[in-house]
Scaffold this motif. Structure first.
Motif, PDB file in Angstrom:
ATOM      1  N   ALA B  38       0.810  -1.220   0.000  1.00 16.54           N
ATOM      2  CA  ALA B  38       0.000   0.000   0.000  1.00 16.54           C
ATOM      3  C   ALA B  38       0.844   1.270   0.000  1.00 16.54           C
ATOM      4  O   ALA B  38       0.299   2.373  -0.049  1.00 16.54           O
ATOM      5  N   ALA B  39       2.171   1.104   0.071  1.00 15.10           N
ATOM      6  CA  ALA B  39       3.035   2.289   0.165  1.00 15.10           C
ATOM      7  C   ALA B  39       3.393   2.818  -1.214  1.00 15.10           C
ATOM      8  O   ALA B  39       3.675   2.040  -2.127  1.00 15.10           O
ATOM      9  N   PRO B  40       3.412   4.134  -1.381  1.00 14.80           N
ATOM     10  CA  PRO B  40       3.820   4.683  -2.669  1.00 14.80           C
ATOM     11  C   PRO B  40       5.331   4.573  -2.909  1.00 14.80           C
ATOM     12  O   PRO B  40       5.778   4.645  -4.046  1.00 14.80           O
ATOM     13  N   GLU B  41       6.113   4.344  -1.832  1.00 12.76           N
ATOM     14  CA  GLU B  41       7.562   4.295  -1.992  1.00 12.76           C
ATOM     15  C   GLU B  41       7.999   2.928  -2.509  1.00 12.76           C
ATOM     16  O   GLU B  41       7.455   1.901  -2.116  1.00 12.76           O
ATOM     17  N   SER B  42       9.029   2.916  -3.329  1.00 16.81           N
ATOM     18  CA  SER B  42       9.558   1.655  -3.858  1.00 16.81           C
ATOM     19  C   SER B  42      10.290   0.904  -2.741  1.00 16.81           C
ATOM     20  O   SER B  42      10.695   1.497  -1.741  1.00 16.81           O
TER      21      SER B  42
END
Lengths: 592, 592
Positions: B38-42
């Motif tokens: 769910a995180a936008p970070e890679s």
């Protein structure tokens, strides 16, 4: 049907509770001893207030730990009881609940219990008071209504009868059919409570988790049928110990409680083939007529609907209202300049008989909604749900459609889209109320429930629907400390990829789904790279169950509303709960 | 001791969680798959962030439903696992949790499970990854750690070991002594969670009701002793699924979580006779030094204390602080012109070794409080509790008392009063945090708990105390929708009737107790008319238990603080919980 409620079911002080009971239309109340004790008003004042409000004090409750004790203890118990009889005289109530002894009983002998209860009844008789003896589910020696009845029969005293409480009977799994063996004249009182099936100790279950009839798992219509067939003719009284209702607004909770009784009576009558107590027939929706978004500055919504391929159907002849549609999915925008931003304000349902739906809703205590209408306009049948959302009914095969009142737009086009579901967000404490309203007034049934982990807590989601799935309404609850969940309208279409692509080309920004989501999708479902690539490119989400696939996307939120487009491939029956977790996380990120 | 926590234990997005873990002093984290998804970070960004924050990604979790399946399913499981190994490579973590199959297992055969886990470990080895296999309490065929260990032994693969989770072991009542039979090198990970003893299905219990060590009913110090004696030398990692912690501030929850681990290590070491991991010795209070009320406009409090027979002991030499006392009960008023009204701001405790108490508190992560001091003034040892209340320690047999810094007042007088208890109101979601702080930092023990019905909901009350009762601290929780409960200081005196009478004569208005209360008192206890008359006249409340009587009164509330005076006659041990319900109702009436 006389109705009553125990004051312990509501929050507030005693006077506040009594006002709430009267406003909700109850005929009477059971006054909990502790509520009176904590009240600054004298018993005489409470009595006069009830008189003025038209409330009968049906019962004073309770006397505890009376019978099955040694003589010395019993003498003190009689003294306690006499003091309470005095207070009852001042209150002007003639019936008292006596719970089976759960604390001090030492003698397991029906003769002793019967003799002591008869002696208590002798004392009560002096004041014209009747004793209603009830078997608590956790009574020391008496925990079964049939046992309580045997003791009452043995005591054989004109001022002694029994009180039946659905919780104490059904929580123990005792067969309520035996109620029909009891002389109806001797059933002095009936307390009704529902409860969810929980695997926990019965005392905690009773004290914290009771709910109003229709909100739990007990077969209460069946139960009430037995009681009425036993010729009980006293009031139906609610006694619901519930941690939530102890803190919600008492006026709203009382209205909710009152609705549960009307609905229970209707279901009981329907089940038993009785004509009395019946409401107009339930009108399960045959289709969704429209959803209305209201608020100030809805131009953004106009733009978004255009980008999503909705067709502008025109402005209302005389109101600041606009209509958009895609196939059978109609969205009304109601400009309310003094309101806050966009909110999901109303739902229109198509039914076989709109008059019956309205009559049923009003009988269930839903307040009618009045809007300005003009000669020649379609007349509206609508009520307000407890949270203020409006529900409209129209005849499926009715006369001229309200759609004709809109001018200056294009035609309907040939899309086959429909509204798949309407997702409503509520506060955590509104759950039972929302479910009861949907079930009783909207004739929806409970389907699946899910818990979706979001960044501000677990969101509980309960789907309400018609059996045929024409109307589906997931009810989402915010965790206590979190903001109210946004609401959304989900449109089911034949080619969600095409809709997403066109919307993107038209400049619509969809909710931005994290890249990691697509890596996970590949891992979970083994989708080929091309498929995942297309989903990723367009910001589409994917799910699969044993029956089919599900592809969908979300728009960003405007005000407190967003739109979902979805495609059900095969017989997929869910709502993409796993994806909802990703949506919640993404919406929170973009909000903060 | 290396410490770690699973990201699923905290609210927020993944980045927010990682910052909270680092700020709380954790050495590492277990990253929950869904949190990454769910995180936008890679994964690379998350890895770099953890590097910068000094957090080791101890484990990625979890792989589910892997073993005990047919060959075709297993091939797909390997494909899923490979995809996650790729993500783990990007994250830079080398350990993955594999839960025993709870969903898809069809083959109950340890050989099959061992063979499939070994094959998974072969694949993992290519990436340098180790598999930590854990028996879920609700695993289909493997639900006992001893069974999981037999399978791991049978598989005999260098990249395969087991993960121990206290919840899965202790919830099933499995004897943790068997852990000492396991090769410590093969215990690849240790997850710790406590839980209250609940009679419910183990899956719901695990998913909603886990708490941090020391907050539930599991013997975790005993459990950890076994694990350390098995020569486990990996991190102690918390994995706590809890509906409340999912919504509370992640920074505060992480600090709370970190404290629980330090305390657990201390108790484990104490129990096992180890010197490492030990904190300074607990310093249970030998007496209450003072309670401080802070805020603006405390003149009203001055007046009330005077009316209650407190003696004015003077003003502080250099600070806007005043001291009042009655016997050993000392109340400090700290004028804070920029604050809101009066609030209970600090508690001073007398201990054997104040330096040890302070050192222990700081080691437990409590932030030290610094106040302006002047040469010659008593040096303060104080920390802030999570809600901001300050806790001070002074040596029982210390040097010159801080009391000497006050000038211009009268002498101490000869009253024998003491502070009986200090009642602290908290928000519902602060419960576990408040209990853990009181137990670990203040060395208090849990005593009785009660639920008090109030007009805005049930108030949960948990008494924390020293075994000798010198310090008693009921912790009262507001229902979620209700305002924070007021706090109060309860003074125990020898003649509460005399204090009430003098206070009334001095013009103090006590909380006005309803007349109905006294009618109920007569009924319940059979008190004679004269006794009840005196109680009624003075607004006193009464209770009785098997050991003695209890008479007390409350003042009205100033700001958010009020005072109680009480007299314990005989060995009465309670706090008048029944009367608290009347107090809550009365306070609410007078507030609105």
């Amino acid at each position: 049907m006389r109705t009553s409620i125990a004051t312990v079911s509501l929050s507030g002080g005693l006077v506040e509770k009594l006002h709430a009971c009267a406003a909700a239309g109850f005929d009477g109340v059971e006054i909990m001893d502790a509520d009176l004790t904590a009240a600054p008003e004298s018993p005489e004042e409470i009595r006069a207030l009830c008189d003025r409000l038209g409330l009968t004090i049906e019962m004073f409750q309770p006397l505890r730990d009376i019978e099955g004790v040694d003589d010395e203890t019993f003498a003190d118990n009689l003294r306690r009881a006499e003091a309470k009889f005095e207070i009852m005289n001042r209150l002007g109530t003639k019936r008292v609940l006596v719970c089976s002894n759960a604390g001090t009983a030492t003698i397991d002998d029906d003769d002793v219990a019967a003799r002591q209860l008869a002696e208590l009844a002798d004392r009560a008789a002096v004041h014209g008071i009747h004793i209603a003896y009830e078997a608590l589910a956790w009574g020391r020696f008496v925990d079964d209504y049939r046992h309580a009845w045997r003791i009452v029969e043995r005591a054989d005293h004109p001022n002694l009868g029994i009180c039946l409480d659905s919780f104490h009977i059904l929580s123990r799994g005792h067969d309520p059919a035996g109620i029909e063996q009891i002389d109806g004249e001797k059933i002095l009182f009936l307390q009704l409570a529902d409860a969810p099936a929980l695997d926990m100790d019965v005392l905690s279950w009773s004290r914290h988790h009771r709910v109003f009839p229709g909100e739990g798992d007990f077969a209460l219509a069946d139960f009430l049928g037995h009681v009425l067939r036993a010729n009980y003719r006293g009031p139906l009284s609610l006694e619901v110990f519930n941690d939530t209702f102890r803190q919600t607004d008492p006026g709203r909770t009382a209205a909710h409680a009152r609705r549960s009784l009307t609905w229970l009576a209707d279901r009981t009558a329907a089940q038993s083939g009785w004509d009395t107590l019946r409401l107009a027939d339930p009108q399960p929706a045959r289709g969704i007529d429209f959803v209305e978004i209201a608020g100030a500055g809805l131009d953004e919504v106009d733009e978004m609907l255009g980008q999503l391929g909705f067709r502008f159907r025109g402005r209302h002849q005389r109101k600041p209202v606009r209509l958009w549609s895609r196939g059978e999915a109609r969205i009304i925008l109601n400009e309310q300049p003094r309101d806050a931003g966009a909110r999901l304000a109303a739902i229109g349902l198509q039914v076989d008989d709109a008059d019956a739906a309205m009559s049923r809703a009003v009988a269930l205590g839903a307040p009618a909604v009045f809007r300005r209408t003009y000669a020649g306009e379609h007349e509206l049948r609508a009520v307000a749900a407890p949270d203020g959302t409006q529900v409209y009914w129209s005849d499926r095969n009715g006369g001229p459609s309200w759609v004709d009142e809109f001018e200056g737009g294009t035609d309907a086009g040939d899309d086959a889209d429909v509204i798949d579901h309407i997702n409503l967000g509520y506060r955590w404490q509104e759950f039972d109320e929302a479910i009861l309203f949907a079930a009783s007034v909207m004739s929806l049934e409970t389907e699946s429930a899910a818990e979706v982990p979001g960044p501000t807590g677990l969101v509980r989601s309960q789907v309400m629907r018609t059996p045929d799935g024409v109307v589906r309404m997931p009810i989402n609850l915010a965790p206590p400390t979190a903001p109210l969940p946004d609401r959304h309208i989900a449109i089911r279409c034949g080619d969600v990829v095409a809709v997403a692509r066109k919307a993107r080309d038209a400049g619509l920004e969809l909710l931005r789904i994290p890249n990691n989501y697509y890596d996970d999708l590949s891992a979970r479902f083994g989708l080929d790279a091309e498929t995942v690539g297309e989903l990723r490119e367009l910001g589409l989400l994917y799910d699969r169950d044993a029956h089919g696939d599900f592809v969908h996307f979300y728009t960003r939120t405007i005000g407190t509303v967003f739109i979902e487009f979805l495609e059900r491939r095969g017989a997929y029956e869910g709502y993409g709960a796993t994806n909802a977790a990703v949506r919640l996380a993404t919406q929170t990120t973009h909000r903060s």
